[in-house]
Scaffold this active site. Structure first.
Site, PDB file in Angstrom:
ATOM      1  N   SER A   1       1.007  -1.190  -0.048  1.00  0.00           N
ATOM      2  CA  SER A   1       0.322  -0.234  -0.105  1.00  0.00           C
ATOM      3  C   SER A   1       1.010   1.504  -0.166  1.00  0.00           C
ATOM      4  O   SER A   1       2.099   1.507   0.511  1.00  0.00           O
ATOM      5  CB  SER A   1      -0.679  -0.207   1.166  1.00  0.00           C
ATOM      6  OG  SER A   1      -1.512   1.263   1.551  1.00  0.00           O
TER       7      SER A   1
ATOM      8  N   TYR B   1      -2.962  -0.943  10.680  1.00  0.00           N
ATOM      9  CA  TYR B   1      -2.588  -1.035   9.337  1.00  0.00           C
ATOM     10  C   TYR B   1      -1.321  -1.076   8.583  1.00  0.00           C
ATOM     11  O   TYR B   1      -0.013  -1.409   7.318  1.00  0.00           O
ATOM     12  CB  TYR B   1      -3.551  -0.432   8.462  1.00  0.00           C
ATOM     13  CG  TYR B   1      -3.741  -0.971   6.557  1.00  0.00           C
ATOM     14  CD1 TYR B   1      -4.329  -2.048   6.294  1.00  0.00           C
ATOM     15  CD2 TYR B   1      -2.806   0.010   6.249  1.00  0.00           C
ATOM     16  CE1 TYR B   1      -4.596  -2.053   4.820  1.00  0.00           C
ATOM     17  CE2 TYR B   1      -3.188   0.020   4.514  1.00  0.00           C
ATOM     18  CZ  TYR B   1      -4.287  -0.974   3.530  1.00  0.00           C
ATOM     19  OH  TYR B   1      -4.367  -1.271   2.298  1.00  0.00           O
TER      20      TYR B   1
END
Length: 265
Positions: A147, A160
């Site tokens: 990401s 995350y």
């Protein structure tokens, strides 16, 4: 990206491939002639639909192996079944991931543990299991879907962001270990991608805030993404297919942003 037949005889396993980015990558790899193993959660209807989409236009075999990737035992069983059925996993795409948003002092411990398990530890377990077969064949491709949060942080996403930073370190480390064995290891780092889940979030946010969906995309979701455009699943899938090709043989240990310029700021 075209390339029909270039991966004929090779087997690709894509985690989290019953929807979204993972499904797009599985479809793209199937179109190159690879055998594709679909993995992911969802209803039987969701799984059947994903299998049908991956099978459409595929010249290799398509199989489904379910596993809860938060459980190392299930992850190991998935890899063992894949290797038993196809002799090796030549292409491994670690895409599965989940999210939870909360301030760190309110972040549920069980959510932290599950996010780290699925978004980070599962990739270690799959890589560990796939690597011996790749070494034996003298060829392999590992693509980790990270990401933009492998580069930057956002508030309220402690688990995350930690997991994606961890994927960056895992990618680079394993790439160095395997660099002389014709096995490449890279990470794709998307910004906001136009998936069915994100599309639903856009509509919900527009309704709650009383603004248009275009304003949600431009001013809320993409405030940090300079192009003000959502990345498409196809763009991520095409990059994954390229990284699995012989043309990408010289690319390893790289973190490749597909983020509309977010990480350039």
């Amino acid at each position: 990206m075209s390339g029909e037949g270039v991966h004929a005889g090779k087997t690709a396993l894509v985690t989290g491939s019953t929807s979204g980015i993972g499904l797009g990558i599985a479809r793209a790899l199937a179109a190159t002639g690879a055998n594709v193993i679909v993995n992911g959660l969802g209803s039987q209807d969701d799984i059947d639909k994903a299998m049908a989409e991956v099978s459409q236009g595929a010249s290799g075999k398509v199989a489904y192996i379910g596993a809860d990737l938060s459980q190392p035992g299930e992850t190991a069983a998935m890899m063992a079944e894949a290797i038993e059925k196809f002799s090796a996993v030549d292409i491994l795409v670690n895409n599965a991931g989940i999210q939870h948003v909360a301030p760190v002092h309110e972040f549920p411990v069980e959510k932290w543990d599950r996010i780290i398990a699925i978004n980070l530890s599962a990739s270690f377990h799959t890589i560990r299991a796939a690597t011996p077969g790749m070494l034996e064949k003298g060829w392999g491709r590992i693509v980790n879907v990270a990401s933009v949060h492998a580069f930057v942080a956002s508030p309220y996403k402690s688990a995350y962001v930690s997991a994606k930073h961890g994927i960056a370190g895992l990618t680079r480390t394993v790439a160095l270990e395997l660099a002389t064995h014709n096995i490449t290891v890279n990470a794709i780092c998307p910004g906001y991608v136009k998936t069915p889940l994100v599309t639903g979030q856009i509509a919900d946010t527009a309704r709650v805030r009383g603004i248009t969906e275009e304003e949600v995309v431009r001013d809320v979701m993409l405030a940090a993404q300079p192009t003000k455009k959502l990345v498409t699943i196809g763009q991520v899938a095409d990059l994954a297919v390229f990284l699995c090709s012989d043309a990408a043989d010289g690319i390893t240990g790289s973190l490749l942003p597909v983020d509309g310029g977010w990480s350039a700021q």
